[in-house]
Design an enzyme around this catalytic site. Structure first.
Site, mmCIF file in Angstrom:
data_model
loop_
_atom_site.group_PDB
_atom_site.id
_atom_site.type_symbol
_atom_site.label_atom_id
_atom_site.label_comp_id
_atom_site.label_asym_id
_atom_site.label_seq_id
_atom_site.Cartn_x
_atom_site.Cartn_y
_atom_site.Cartn_z
ATOM 1 N N CYS A 258 9.077 -27.314 31.252
ATOM 2 C CA CYS A 258 9.206 -25.887 31.610
ATOM 3 C C CYS A 258 9.870 -25.057 30.507
ATOM 4 O O CYS A 258 9.254 -24.797 29.496
ATOM 5 C CB CYS A 258 9.896 -25.746 32.952
ATOM 6 N N HIS A 344 6.689 -29.313 36.719
ATOM 7 C CA HIS A 344 7.756 -30.261 37.027
ATOM 8 C C HIS A 344 7.198 -31.621 37.474
ATOM 9 O O HIS A 344 6.894 -31.813 38.647
ATOM 10 C CB HIS A 344 8.666 -29.691 38.126
ATOM 11 N N GLU A 346 8.835 -34.231 37.887
ATOM 12 C CA GLU A 346 9.805 -34.835 38.815
ATOM 13 C C GLU A 346 9.665 -34.240 40.220
ATOM 14 O O GLU A 346 10.297 -34.716 41.165
ATOM 15 C CB GLU A 346 11.231 -34.632 38.301
#
Length: 370
Positions: A258, A344, A346
């Site tokens: 990001c 993202h 994760e």
């Protein structure tokens, strides 16, 4: 706990548009920030504690917020990071047995002002048409002119450096000291689940403040480097951009997510720009141009990198593209162990389609180091 009488509240946008609602709970309040919306159906606690949302008034598009309470382990930082909450129906009661407390108790503990009973569909539609902009939410409904004056003084997100507000002040360690890999992570707004994903892949991580130099990170003797997500405009982060440039120049293995992705692009001479209203949700479709496979991703960003400049850069290759608007969702350097994504992997909250990127990071490290 239910509140029979709710204070009137409003949302005043920078262009003068007003939406009305009611204060959550029984307290008065006022909060300023850039108004944005997240389309996720779940994961409100993780969203509210994500450092990438620092300074923003969050509109949740899901009709009900708070219905499953909060849980201590489901946070992405040490506190709530959004500036304020705007929702349709706020649930004071919750039904999840695993919850520690209600969302109202959680927000009170973090001193966050929230308003509900808002026509969020109309508000989101307006933001989609007119773009993200500064706004104020307040129970001071009788003095709109005074709110307008205060709102004018709030700086625009464009050009605003916020990483220093959310980054660690001192380095700290995560994971097993005897782990196989050592990772130096630059914290410009890092989420806890990123650190969990690195640690569970047999890594010991040293997390550095946003303004750490390459020399400071190099002293840890890491096997790889990581630049995190975070809030605000990437272009003012001159030290982080310089650190990324030095990491690249010294042929280190580097992964960015990001804001970290944008910093790596800037280190390669690719500019960034503020998007009309950004990508914020947990169902964004991305095409992996290397494998030809699609991914459903969790995204949270209001800036993006310039696609034309990326395509013209002889050192870069676009690896991922957002299928809704064709913005750049991932890049890699052609002759370096450097890659990054504008979403993202994760998740937290969100799908796990892109978690393989962490494995790819360690595969790159292993090929180079071992």
């Amino acid at each position: 706990m239910k509140y029979q009488t709710k204070r009137k509240a409003l949302i005043l946008l920078a262009d003068g548009t007003i939406f009305y609602g009611k204060a959550v709970g029984d307290k008065e309040g006022t909060a300023f920030g850039e108004v944005c919306f997240n389309t996720g159906m779940t994961g409100y606690q993780e969203i509210f504690t994500d450092p990438s949302y620092f300074g923003q008034l969050m509109v949740t598009t899901n009709a009900h917020i708070g219905n499953y309470g909060t849980q201590e382990d489901e946070i992405e930082s040490d506190s709530v990071k959004i500036a304020g909450l705007i929702c349709k129906n706020f649930s004071y009661d919750y039904s999840r047995p695993a919850a520690d407390q209600s969302l109202k108790e959680f927000l009170d503990k973090n001193n966050l002002f929230a308003i509900s009973d808002v026509d969020t569909r109309a508000l989101v539609s307006y933001i989609r048409d007119h773009g993200a902009m500064n706004a104020v939410i307040s129970t001071d409904v009788n003095d709109i002119e005074a709110l307008k004056l205060k709102l004018k003084a709030v700086p625009s997100m464009e050009g605003l450096e916020l990483a220093s507000s959310v980054s660690t002040k001192e380095p700290y360690f995560v994971g097993n000291v005897d782990a196989k890999f050592k990772i130096a992570a630059l914290d410009i707004g890092i989420k806890k689940n990123i650190l969990r994903n690195l640690a569970k892949r047999n890594a010991y991580i040293k997390v550095f403040p946003y303004d750490a130099s390459y020399a400071e990170m190099k002293a840890f003797s890491p096997d790889g480097y990581f630049i995190s997500n975070g809030p605000g405009d990437p272009e003012p982060l001159q030290q982080a951009i310089q650190t990324a440039s030095d990491i690249i120049a010294n042929d280190e293995t580097l992964f960015g997510i990001c804001l970290g992705h944008q910093v790596i692009a800037l280190a390669n001479g690719v500019s960034t720009y503020k998007m009309h209203n950004g990508h914020r949700g947990i169902n964004h479709p991305v095409m992996n141009l290397v494998t030809g496979k699609g991914e459903i991703t969790s995204q949270n960003h209001g800036f993006a990198i310039n696609r034309e400049e990326t395509e013209a850069n002889e050192n870069l290759e676009i690896t991922h593209v957002h299928l809704n608007d064709k913005t750049v969702a991932g890049i890699k350097m052609k002759h370096k162990n450097v890659f990054s994504v504008q979403y993202h992997p994760e998740a937290s909250p969100g799908p796990h389609d892109a978690e393989y990127l962490f494995d790819h990071f360690f595969e790159m490290i292993q090929k180079k180091v071992y």
